[in-house]
Enzyme design. Structure first.
Site, PDB file in Angstrom:
ATOM      1  CB  SER A 146      -0.909   0.012   1.231  1.00  0.00           C
ATOM      2  OG  SER A 146      -1.548   1.265   1.386  1.00  0.00           O
ATOM      3  CE1 TYR A 159      -4.353  -1.944   4.750  1.00  0.00           C
ATOM      4  CE2 TYR A 159      -3.387   0.219   4.336  1.00  0.00           C
ATOM      5  CZ  TYR A 159      -3.906  -0.970   3.865  1.00  0.00           C
ATOM      6  OH  TYR A 159      -3.995  -1.180   2.516  1.00  0.00           O
ATOM      7  CE  LYS A 163      -1.638  -3.715   3.070  1.00  0.00           C
ATOM      8  NZ  LYS A 163      -1.776  -4.919   2.233  1.00  0.00           N
TER       9      LYS A 163
END
Length: 296
Positions: A146, A159, A163
């Site tokens: 991401s 998150y 990533k």
């Protein structure tokens, strides 16, 4: 037919980018094994591929479970004789989708996000690499990372961390597996990602990006690039296709920002985003009282 005679396994392929990639890879000649943790979704995508004239096999699998990832590889090699590409695509967002402060988060949430977003890639890649090395065939390992791995997304700290860890794994895997002819790369999407990512797992698969679900006015967007249509899932899937194909055979260890529209060309200094081609780019960074000194 850039994937002719290739065999591809994809996790998280029942919706979103994984589904779009599965359809694209099949259209380009690949045999695709579609896996997803939500029962029934992989089967629907496999049926779509078959209706379009492609070859596909469906499998319910959880990327957090090593036995499931081994079963994914075994199903792929049993069905089609080999595995050329393992695309570890499955991922989950933060609970509350950006509305939960890090200080109020739980260790359980942290562990689950890493279990899917990071460990899930490790397990899929590990199982695929074991087969590739054991059969001396080389191959491509692909991950969906991401843009959050490069800069923090507001409200998505866990998150973002998961990533960033993926990007480190990409570099390490490229270094270790290169001697076996195995490449490891990741695409890092910014825009053009699935609106289903924000919806419950049992929600209808819409097949559209966030931007496609809203009125599109490029002049009211922060991205520098101005185009007459919104970014789509296909804009990201196209990069996945390139990284999985032989066209990128000498690329490994790369983490590439896809569909960012020039977003990562920006700095933290406040510049205007609505400049015309003849406007002064410095107009938003220099106080008006100092501007007259520029001409001296």
């Amino acid at each position: 037919m850039r994937m002719k005679d290739k065999v591809v396994a994809i996790t998280g392929a029942g919706s979103g980018l994984g589904r779009e990639g599965a359809l694209l890879f099949a259209d380009e000649g690949a045999s695709v094994v579609v896996s997803d943790v939500v029962p029934g979704r992989a089967q629907k995508v496999a049926k779509e591929i078959e209706v379009r004239g492609g070859q596909a096999t469906a499998l319910d699998a959880d990327v957090r479970i090593e036995a499931d990832m081994k079963r994914l590889v075994d199903t792929t090699t049993t069905s089609y004789g080999r595995i050329d590409v393992m695309w570890a695509n499955a991922g989950i967002p933060e609970p509350g989708f950006g509305m939960q402060p890090l200080a109020e988060s739980s260790l359980e949430d942290w562990n689950n996000i890493f279990a899917v977003n990071t460990t899930g890639i490790y397990l899929a890649w590990k199982c695929a690499a074991q087969w590739m090395i054991g059969n001396n065939v080389g191959g491509a390992l692909l991950a969906t990372s991401s843009a959050a791995s490069f800069t923090a997304y507001p409200g998505f700290p866990m998150y973002t961390a998961s990533k960033a860890a993926v990007n480190g794994l990409v570099r390490a895997a490229a270094l270790e597996f290169g001697k076996y002819g195995i490449r490891a790369n990741a695409l890092c999407p910014t825009h053009g990602m699935s609106v289903n990512f924000a919806l419950p797992p049992d929600a209808e698969v819409l097949g559209k990006s966030y931007e496609e679900m809203q009125p599109w006015d490029p002049d009211k967007r922060a991205m520098p690039l101005r185009l007459d249509r919104p970014p789509t899932l296909r804009d990201n899937a196209d990069l996945a296709l390139f990284l999985a194909s032989d066209e990128s055979r000498y690329m490994s260890g790369q983490t590439i920002q896809s569909a960012d529209g020039g977003q990562f060309a920006r700095t933290s200094i406040i510049f205007p985003t609505d400049l015309g081609v003849t406007d002064d780019i410095t107009s938003g960074s220099i106080p008006d009282e100092l501007r007259d000194q520029l001409d001296r």
